[in-house]
Design a protein around this motif. Structure first.
Motif, PDB file in Angstrom:
ATOM      1  N   THR A   1     -11.200  34.942  33.632  1.00 22.68           N
ATOM      2  CA  THR A   1     -12.372  34.118  33.335  1.00 22.68           C
ATOM      3  C   THR A   1     -13.563  34.959  32.878  1.00 22.68           C
ATOM      4  O   THR A   1     -14.560  34.404  32.419  1.00 22.68           O
ATOM      5  CB  THR A   1     -12.784  33.320  34.591  1.00 22.68           C
ATOM      6  OG1 THR A   1     -13.068  34.238  35.662  1.00 22.68           O
ATOM      7  CG2 THR A   1     -11.667  32.386  35.023  1.00 22.68           C
TER       8      THR A   1
ATOM      9  N   THR B   1     -24.331  36.801  30.936  1.00 17.97           N
ATOM     10  CA  THR B   1     -23.136  36.378  31.661  1.00 17.97           C
ATOM     11  C   THR B   1     -21.911  36.765  30.841  1.00 17.97           C
ATOM     12  O   THR B   1     -21.973  36.840  29.605  1.00 17.97           O
ATOM     13  CB  THR B   1     -23.122  34.872  31.937  1.00 17.97           C
ATOM     14  OG1 THR B   1     -21.959  34.546  32.713  1.00 17.97           O
ATOM     15  CG2 THR B   1     -23.089  34.071  30.647  1.00 17.97           C
TER      16      THR B   1
ATOM     17  N   GLU C   1     -18.950  35.148  31.896  1.00 17.18           N
ATOM     18  CA  GLU C   1     -18.048  34.075  32.321  1.00 17.18           C
ATOM     19  C   GLU C   1     -17.717  33.151  31.148  1.00 17.18           C
ATOM     20  O   GLU C   1     -18.609  32.580  30.519  1.00 17.18           O
ATOM     21  CB  GLU C   1     -18.666  33.282  33.458  1.00 17.18           C
ATOM     22  CG  GLU C   1     -18.709  34.022  34.783  1.00 17.18           C
ATOM     23  CD  GLU C   1     -17.323  34.349  35.303  1.00 17.18           C
ATOM     24  OE1 GLU C   1     -16.419  33.477  35.206  1.00 17.18           O
ATOM     25  OE2 GLU C   1     -17.128  35.486  35.777  1.00 17.18           O
TER      26      GLU C   1
ATOM     27  N   ALA D   1     -16.436  30.280  31.325  1.00 17.00           N
ATOM     28  CA  ALA D   1     -16.738  28.887  31.663  1.00 17.00           C
ATOM     29  C   ALA D   1     -18.152  28.490  31.262  1.00 17.00           C
ATOM     30  O   ALA D   1     -18.446  27.290  31.136  1.00 17.00           O
ATOM     31  CB  ALA D   1     -16.545  28.665  33.162  1.00 17.00           C
ATOM     32  N   GLN D   2     -19.042  29.459  31.076  1.00 19.46           N
ATOM     33  CA  GLN D   2     -20.415  29.162  30.696  1.00 19.46           C
ATOM     34  C   GLN D   2     -20.640  29.263  29.186  1.00 19.46           C
ATOM     35  O   GLN D   2     -21.746  29.041  28.705  1.00 19.46           O
ATOM     36  CB  GLN D   2     -21.380  30.098  31.428  1.00 19.46           C
ATOM     37  CG  GLN D   2     -21.342  29.939  32.943  1.00 19.46           C
ATOM     38  CD  GLN D   2     -22.392  30.780  33.635  1.00 19.46           C
ATOM     39  OE1 GLN D   2     -23.506  30.923  33.134  1.00 19.46           O
ATOM     40  NE2 GLN D   2     -22.030  31.341  34.788  1.00 19.46           N
ATOM     41  N   MET D   3     -19.590  29.651  28.467  1.00 14.81           N
ATOM     42  CA  MET D   3     -19.698  29.771  27.012  1.00 14.81           C
ATOM     43  C   MET D   3     -19.089  28.531  26.359  1.00 14.81           C
ATOM     44  O   MET D   3     -18.805  27.539  27.007  1.00 14.81           O
ATOM     45  CB  MET D   3     -19.002  31.049  26.542  1.00 14.81           C
ATOM     46  CG  MET D   3     -19.572  32.310  27.153  1.00 14.81           C
ATOM     47  SD  MET D   3     -18.698  33.804  26.612  1.00 14.81           S
ATOM     48  CE  MET D   3     -19.396  35.022  27.721  1.00 14.81           C
TER      49      MET D   3
ATOM     50  N   LYS E   1     -19.684  22.762  24.375  1.00 15.55           N
ATOM     51  CA  LYS E   1     -20.864  23.519  24.783  1.00 15.55           C
ATOM     52  C   LYS E   1     -21.176  23.208  26.246  1.00 15.55           C
ATOM     53  O   LYS E   1     -21.383  22.056  26.616  1.00 15.55           O
ATOM     54  CB  LYS E   1     -22.076  23.142  23.928  1.00 15.55           C
ATOM     55  CG  LYS E   1     -22.036  23.642  22.505  1.00 15.55           C
ATOM     56  CD  LYS E   1     -23.334  23.286  21.794  1.00 15.55           C
ATOM     57  CE  LYS E   1     -23.290  23.750  20.336  1.00 15.55           C
ATOM     58  NZ  LYS E   1     -24.549  23.391  19.631  1.00 15.55           N
ATOM     59  N   HIS E   2     -21.206  24.245  27.067  1.00 13.21           N
ATOM     60  CA  HIS E   2     -21.531  24.046  28.471  1.00 13.21           C
ATOM     61  C   HIS E   2     -23.017  24.269  28.746  1.00 13.21           C
ATOM     62  O   HIS E   2     -23.502  23.912  29.820  1.00 13.21           O
ATOM     63  CB  HIS E   2     -20.693  24.987  29.338  1.00 13.21           C
ATOM     64  CG  HIS E   2     -19.222  24.735  29.238  1.00 13.21           C
ATOM     65  ND1 HIS E   2     -18.603  23.671  29.854  1.00 13.21           N
ATOM     66  CD2 HIS E   2     -18.242  25.396  28.567  1.00 13.21           C
ATOM     67  CE1 HIS E   2     -17.311  23.685  29.586  1.00 13.21           C
ATOM     68  NE2 HIS E   2     -17.051  24.731  28.807  1.00 13.21           N
ATOM     69  N   LYS E   3     -23.675  24.874  27.758  1.00 13.70           N
ATOM     70  CA  LYS E   3     -25.093  25.154  27.932  1.00 13.70           C
ATOM     71  C   LYS E   3     -25.709  25.370  26.563  1.00 13.70           C
ATOM     72  O   LYS E   3     -25.059  25.913  25.664  1.00 13.70           O
ATOM     73  CB  LYS E   3     -25.276  26.394  28.819  1.00 13.70           C
ATOM     74  CG  LYS E   3     -26.648  26.516  29.442  1.00 13.70           C
ATOM     75  CD  LYS E   3     -26.637  27.646  30.481  1.00 13.70           C
ATOM     76  CE  LYS E   3     -27.978  27.743  31.164  1.00 13.70           C
ATOM     77  NZ  LYS E   3     -28.000  28.815  32.190  1.00 13.70           N
TER      78      LYS E   3
ATOM     79  N   TRP F   1     -27.556  27.547  24.706  1.00  9.46           N
ATOM     80  CA  TRP F   1     -28.092  28.910  24.690  1.00  9.46           C
ATOM     81  C   TRP F   1     -28.996  29.102  23.470  1.00  9.46           C
ATOM     82  O   TRP F   1     -28.700  28.628  22.375  1.00  9.46           O
ATOM     83  CB  TRP F   1     -26.951  29.929  24.625  1.00  9.46           C
ATOM     84  CG  TRP F   1     -26.028  29.912  25.808  1.00  9.46           C
ATOM     85  CD1 TRP F   1     -24.769  29.390  25.858  1.00  9.46           C
ATOM     86  CD2 TRP F   1     -26.301  30.435  27.094  1.00  9.46           C
ATOM     87  NE1 TRP F   1     -24.228  29.557  27.097  1.00  9.46           N
ATOM     88  CE2 TRP F   1     -25.146  30.203  27.892  1.00  9.46           C
ATOM     89  CE3 TRP F   1     -27.393  31.076  27.685  1.00  9.46           C
ATOM     90  CZ2 TRP F   1     -25.057  30.592  29.222  1.00  9.46           C
ATOM     91  CZ3 TRP F   1     -27.315  31.467  29.011  1.00  9.46           C
ATOM     92  CH2 TRP F   1     -26.148  31.232  29.770  1.00  9.46           C
TER      93      TRP F   1
END
Length: 527
Positions: A299, A358, A360, A362-364, A438-440, A442
């Motif tokens: 991850t 980060t 991770e 999962a945050q990308m 998209k999880h965030k 950026w």
């Protein structure tokens, strides 16, 4: 004396960068960049002046007594194989300096001192023809890399640096014990105590002793090559190292292990290497498949790329112990193209980590629209890692697989599964980072001019190696052929000795049977 000056150039520029860091953060970067550019120019000049058709000759050599009472000397030499390693070292040195230009802002002078000292140690390993000198440079690489990770690394940097130090130091000591044993055995046989590699070739050693001595070298080199099960230091070191440290680790430090197996293990212990070959090839295949499995399970982006290195290094071990010229040429190509492609992936991972703080996955996701230039570069080197035709990795892997097939068909077939798994974990990078959901939201900057120069240079090289690999193959052809011939000659000699022993035993058995028959005939006559 050009070879000794290469090492002096790197060491001296590192000291100068450390000193200049007292007054400016820019000067150390400029000094390191200029020194690596100068090194690249020297090596290219040596390449252009080399004569491709000469066999068994060094392009350049230098010998000077160091501790003559103990048979220790400064003996350096370069052939086509060494020149290729030096080209990779100087080129990736330039890339490392440029990639860390804005990332490192603390103790900049000391950072570049350690960076240049690592490059000096790596250069020494690629040139050393005295085994004591080899060990000296082998240890010289260790200390500055420890500092690069432990000072400028990430959250668990102390743990990763200590683990790297212990693995490398312990395995290096095993190699040193083997070097000392070889030194004393050669001295007992000939009366000449020396660490000279060329004089130690062909030393008469009992087979079981030769196997034990070879394993001291093999363990040291396979630890650096990150072969399963000696690989566990690598993911931690890569994950915690700064970008330049990860690039040097992937592109150069791992390759000293491959170079050591080719240059030292096979010629010094040809019969023992033949004996060890099935195990080594099996370990190579295990590394290919196990590294691919763990890469898919990660991850953390940098850790994922680290396991890609473990998988790709398995192809190198498979090709080396195939004892085939085509496979060995593929190994040389794999050394170079892996350094380019995986180094590029670590630069991308480092740039993302520096921008969004980060690693991770999962945050990308969905980052292509934000950073299209970074996404395009990522796509190129992801395709290179999975072995797309037209890029350098395809040439390397296909040569290794074709060359290894006559040696061990089953293991070669299993190794080809690694090409399928490479597609899975490579495309997963694109899906998780640049495509997908998209999880965030950026707010990040795309690659700038300096970063595009770095990535553009790597792109040009990986495409050139994929379309026109012949210059590399020609340069390494004679050294590779000479090493393979040494191993094959040893195998032939061993077979002849075995046949002679068998014939001798057959004659002895016939003589005993004739003597027994004659004795029985005499007894019957008397009766």
């Amino acid at each position: 004396m050009i070879l000794i000056w290469l090492i002096i150039l790197l060491t001296g520029s590192g000291l100068l960068a450390w000193l200049a860091g007292r007054w400016s953060n820019t000067l150390p970067r400029v000094i390191s960049l200029v020194a690596n550019l100068f090194l690249l120019g020297i090596v290219i000049t040596m390449w252009l002046k080399s004569v491709p058709g000469t066999e068994g000759q060094w392009v350049s050599s230098y010998t000077h007594a160091w501790v003559p009472g103990f048979g220790i000397q400064i003996k350096l030499a370069a052939d086509g194989l060494s020149l290729l390693m030096l080209l990779l070292t100087s080129f990736m040195g330039i890339i490392s300096v440029l990639a860390s230009w804005k990332e490192i802002n603390k103790n900049v002078g000391f950072f570049h001192f350690n960076l240049m000292l690592v490059l000096a140690g790596i250069t020494g390993v690629f040139l050393a023809l005295d085994l004591f000198l080899l060990y000296f440079f082998w240890e010289l690489m260790l200390i500055p890399m420890y500092f690069l990770i432990s000072i400028w690394g990430h959250e668990n940097k102390t743990y990763a640096a200590t683990k790297f130090f212990l693995f490398t130091q312990a395995s290096g000591l095993l190699m040193f014990l083997s070097i000392l044993a070889l030194y004393f055995i050669h001295g007992a046989n000939t009366g000449v105590y020396t660490f000279d590699y060329e004089q130690l070739l062909g030393t008469n050693i009992a087979p079981n002793v030769a196997f034990l001595l070879m394993m001291g070298f093999v363990i040291a080199f396979t630890v650096k090559l990150s072969t399963v099960p000696l690989h566990s230091w690598l993911p931690d070191a890569h994950t915690q190292a700064p970008t330049a440290g990860s690039v040097i680790l992937a592109a150069l430090l791992l390759k000293t292990g491959a170079y050591g197996l080719i240059r030292f293990v096979l010629p010094l212990f040809p019969q023992a290497s033949q004996q060890f070959a099935p195990v080594a090839m099996a370990l190579g295949v295990i590394s290919i498949l196990y590294g691919a499995k763990l890469a898919f399970a990660q991850t953390d982006l940098k850790r994922l790329v680290a396991y890609i290195s473990v998988s790709h290094m398995g192809f190198i071990l498979l090709g080396i112990y195939a004892f085939n010229e085509m496979a060995m040429q593929g190994v040389v190509m794999q050394i170079i193209v892996h350094g380019i492609s995986t180094g590029a992936l670590f630069i991308i991972a480092g740039a993302l980590s520096h921008r969004i703080h980060t690693r991770e996955l999962a945050q990308m996701g969905g980052l292509w629209s934000k950073v299209p230039r970074m996404g395009a570069m990522g796509l190129i080197f992801v395709l290179a890692s999975l072995g797309l035709p037209g890029l350098g990795n395809f040439v390397a892997e296909i040569l290794i697989l074709i060359g290894s097939f006559p040696s061990n068909q089953l293991l070669t077939i299993l190794a080809t599964i690694g090409l399928i798994t490479a597609t899975v974990y490579s495309l997963r990078i694109m899906q998780k980072v640049f495509y997908g959901v998209k999880h965030k939201e950026w707010k990040i900057a795309d690659f700038g001019f300096r970063e595009m120069v770095v990535m553009g240079s790597l792109t040009v090289v990986i495409i050139w190696l994929g379309l026109f690999p012949s210059p590399v193959l020609r340069l390494s052809e004679n050294p590779v052929r000479n090493i393979i011939e040494k191993v094959n000659q040893s195998q032939t000699k061993s077979a002849q000795n075995e046949a002679a022993t068998t014939d001798y035993m057959s004659v002895r058995r016939l003589m005993k049977e004739q003597h027994f028959n004659t004795k029985n005939k005499n007894v019957n006559t008397k009766e």
